[in-house]
Design an enzyme around this catalytic site. Structure first.
Site, short mmCIF file in Angstrom:
data_model
loop_
_atom_site.label_atom_id
_atom_site.label_comp_id
_atom_site.label_asym_id
_atom_site.label_seq_id
_atom_site.Cartn_x
_atom_site.Cartn_y
_atom_site.Cartn_z
N HIS A 202 0.88 -1.18 0.00
CA HIS A 202 0.00 0.00 0.00
C HIS A 202 0.91 1.23 0.00
CE1 HIS A 202 -3.46 2.43 0.59
NE2 HIS A 202 -3.83 2.10 1.81
N HIS B 103 -1.70 -2.21 -9.98
CA HIS B 103 -2.76 -1.65 -9.14
C HIS B 103 -3.92 -2.63 -9.03
CE1 HIS B 103 -5.67 1.17 -7.48
NE2 HIS B 103 -4.59 1.78 -7.04
N ASP C 51 2.76 5.88 -6.71
CA ASP C 51 3.94 5.81 -5.83
C ASP C 51 5.27 5.89 -6.57
OD1 ASP C 51 2.65 5.62 -3.34
OD2 ASP C 51 2.06 3.57 -3.85
N1 COA Z 1 5.82 -6.37 -9.94
C1 COA Z 1 5.89 -7.59 -10.52
N2 COA Z 1 4.81 -8.34 -10.71
C2 COA Z 1 3.63 -7.83 -10.35
C3 COA Z 1 3.49 -6.57 -9.78
C4 COA Z 1 4.65 -5.83 -9.58
N3 COA Z 1 4.60 -4.61 -9.03
N4 COA Z 1 2.20 -6.32 -9.52
C5 COA Z 1 1.54 -7.40 -9.91
N5 COA Z 1 2.39 -8.33 -10.41
C6 COA Z 1 2.07 -9.63 -10.93
C7 COA Z 1 1.96 -10.61 -9.77
O1 COA Z 1 3.18 -11.22 -9.47
C8 COA Z 1 0.92 -11.56 -10.29
O2 COA Z 1 1.54 -12.43 -11.20
P1 COA Z 1 1.11 -13.97 -11.27
O3 COA Z 1 -0.34 -13.95 -11.65
O4 COA Z 1 2.02 -14.53 -12.30
O5 COA Z 1 1.33 -14.52 -9.90
C9 COA Z 1 -0.03 -10.69 -11.09
O6 COA Z 1 0.76 -9.58 -11.52
C10 COA Z 1 -1.20 -10.19 -10.26
O7 COA Z 1 -0.68 -9.53 -9.10
P2 COA Z 1 -1.40 -9.50 -7.70
O8 COA Z 1 -0.42 -9.10 -6.66
O9 COA Z 1 -2.14 -10.78 -7.47
O10 COA Z 1 -2.47 -8.38 -7.96
P3 COA Z 1 -3.23 -7.56 -6.86
O11 COA Z 1 -4.39 -6.94 -7.51
O12 COA Z 1 -3.48 -8.37 -5.65
O13 COA Z 1 -2.11 -6.51 -6.44
C11 COA Z 1 -0.86 -4.68 -6.03
C12 COA Z 1 -2.14 -5.19 -6.64
C13 COA Z 1 -0.86 -3.16 -6.10
C14 COA Z 1 -0.77 -5.10 -4.56
C15 COA Z 1 0.34 -5.25 -6.82
O14 COA Z 1 0.30 -4.79 -8.15
C16 COA Z 1 1.64 -4.92 -6.16
O15 COA Z 1 2.06 -5.63 -5.24
N6 COA Z 1 2.32 -3.84 -6.60
C17 COA Z 1 3.53 -3.41 -5.99
C18 COA Z 1 3.23 -2.63 -4.72
C19 COA Z 1 2.69 -1.27 -5.01
O16 COA Z 1 3.18 -0.55 -5.86
N7 COA Z 1 1.66 -0.90 -4.23
C20 COA Z 1 1.05 0.40 -4.35
C21 COA Z 1 -0.30 0.27 -4.94
S1 COA Z 1 -0.99 1.86 -5.31
#
Ligand code: COA
Length: 373
Positions: free
Chosen positions: A220, A259, A310
């Site tokens: 987050h 996201h 971010d």
């Molecule tokens: N880097 C690398 N891979 C990523 C990624 C990232 N920042 N964000 C998503 N993915 C990949 C995941 O590994 C997953 O791959 P898989 O299906 O092969 O396992 C797929 O994309 C889906 O990701 P997931 O984490 O399940 O999606 P989500 O909707 O739960 O997550 C976030 C959303 C924001 C938590 C996720 O994109 C993330 O962790 N981003 C980095 C943290 C971040 O920037 N947070 C701020 C959000 S505003």
């Protein structure tokens, strides 16, 4: 804007009604019906704070009165100062903010009927920059800074107190836009946390303290700090592309990308990226912005992932001389407005938020007395 369809983590679940913000789903990002792009380009953060908390944009007189109250609200009561002095220098600044908020709730209590919730809202918005900068200077320069300032805006006040000199107007503008972009984002993890706490009829301080806890994590709010740490690992764009490619091969998550709601782009990114570019030019940076763009390009080519707010916030803050550990606390200074709006809205038509879970544990296990195990 399209939104994702997913299961797990309550993705795609509509968990309540709200009149505060739209994110994606065809409406784009709006705060109370106003386009975020227009607000970030034209408004003062204090106007947006007022809009979120009170529901409408302020008149000139209302804004002036609001800013006056915010200025008074910068003051740190003695017990807060004493506590900030006691918190170790190596504490995480998010823990400092969380503790400051919680302690203020002991010192300036909310009334059981919440009739002073608006005063508390202004107090929290005003005091957060003071909490961080007082703690910072006490532990880094052995100085107890004064919270007095002629700076009108929260952006200017924070930069002035952090650097202990009048801030550059360009920086104040950039910080103002950044605070607007971070102010509100519907039922994100920290806001939903604040609503859950509020739904038990708990107080504002408890809801905000809990929200800070949720914001702290790198999935987050903590992503802006993690993004900066990543960028700083590299000296050139080529090195960054190679390094991030390797991380992706190792299935690492690249912070500042992707996201939960947005599919193709985060609408806030274009604005903060532009600010990051301007600030890079202002400080004569020829490394960090270029590295950031290289990582952005690679992430799109390799994973079709785009920078969220971010990612370029990280370099923008860095160019303003802000220590990386203070990036997420700045998020608090802004998002408090959204949290407060949701706390107030939740109270208007409250229902305890208490979902159910699907039980997947063992069943029908006979109890075995302790001496027989
Ligand atoms: N880097 C690398 N891979 C990523 C990624 C990232 N920042 N964000 C998503 N993915 C990949 C995941 O590994 C997953 O791959 P898989 O299906 O092969 O396992 C797929 O994309 C889906 O990701 P997931 O984490 O399940 O999606 P989500 O909707 O739960 O997550 C976030 C959303 C924001 C938590 C996720 O994109 C993330 O962790 N981003 C980095 C943290 C971040 O920037 N947070 C701020 C959000 S505003």
């Amino acid at each position: 804007m399209e939104t994702k369809k997913k299961v797990g983590g309550l993705a795609g679940v509509v968990a309540g009604k709200s009149a505060i913000c739209t994110v994606g789903t065809g409406h784009g990002l709006n705060y109370r019906g106003y386009d975020i792009i227009e607000l970030a380009n034209l408004a003062q953060f204090e106007e947006v704070a007022y809009l979120l908390i009170f529901g409408d944009l302020p008149s000139q007189e209302q804004l002036q009165a609001f800013k006056h109250k915010l200025k008074i609200a910068r003051n740190l009561p003695d017990p807060i100062k004493e506590a900030l002095k006691l918190i170790p220098k190596d504490a995480h600044p998010m823990d400092v903010m969380r503790t400051g908020c919680s302690l203020l709730g002991c010192v300036e209590k909310e009334k059981p009927d919440f009739s002073n919730q608006e005063d508390i809202s202004i107090r929290l918005l005003g005091i957060f920059p003071s909490i961080l900068t007082f703690w910072h200077h006490y532990h880094h320069d052995k100085t107890e800074i004064s919270t007095q300032s002629d700076e009108e805006s929260i952006a200017g006040y924070f930069l002035e107190k952090l650097h202990r000199k009048p801030p550059k107007p360009l920086w104040v503008k950039a910080m103002n836009a950044s605070l607007i972009l971070y102010a509100e984002h519907e039922f994100n993890a920290s806001t939903f946390t604040a609503r859950i706490v509020t739904s038990t009829l708990s107080d504002t301080y408890s809801a905000i303290t809990a929200a800070i806890g949720a914001l702290r994590g790198p999935l987050h709010g903590g992503a802006n700090e993690a993004a900066m740490d990543l960028i700083m690992e590299f000296s050139t764009q080529e090195e960054a592309i190679k390094g991030v490619r390797k991380k992706l091969e190792n299935k690492a998550k690249i912070m500042g990308f992707g996201h939960r709601v947005y599919v193709k782009a985060d609408p806030r990114n274009a604005i903060i990226k532009e600010w990051s570019k301007k600030l890079a030019q202002d400080v004569g940076d020829d490394r960090i912005y270029t590295i950031s763009e290289g990582i952005e390009k690679l992430m799109w080519e390799e994973k079709k992932l785009f920078p969220n707010l971010d990612f370029y916030s990280a370099s923008a803050y860095h160019f303003m001389g802000i220590p990386t550990a203070y990036f997420t606390p700045i998020f608090i200074m802004s998002r408090t407005t959204g949290w407060l709006a949701h706390i107030i809205e939740q109270r208007q038509d409250n229902k305890l938020i208490r979902p159910s879970s699907e039980y997947i544990g063992p069943q029908n296990r006979p109890y075995v007395p302790i001496q027989n195990r």
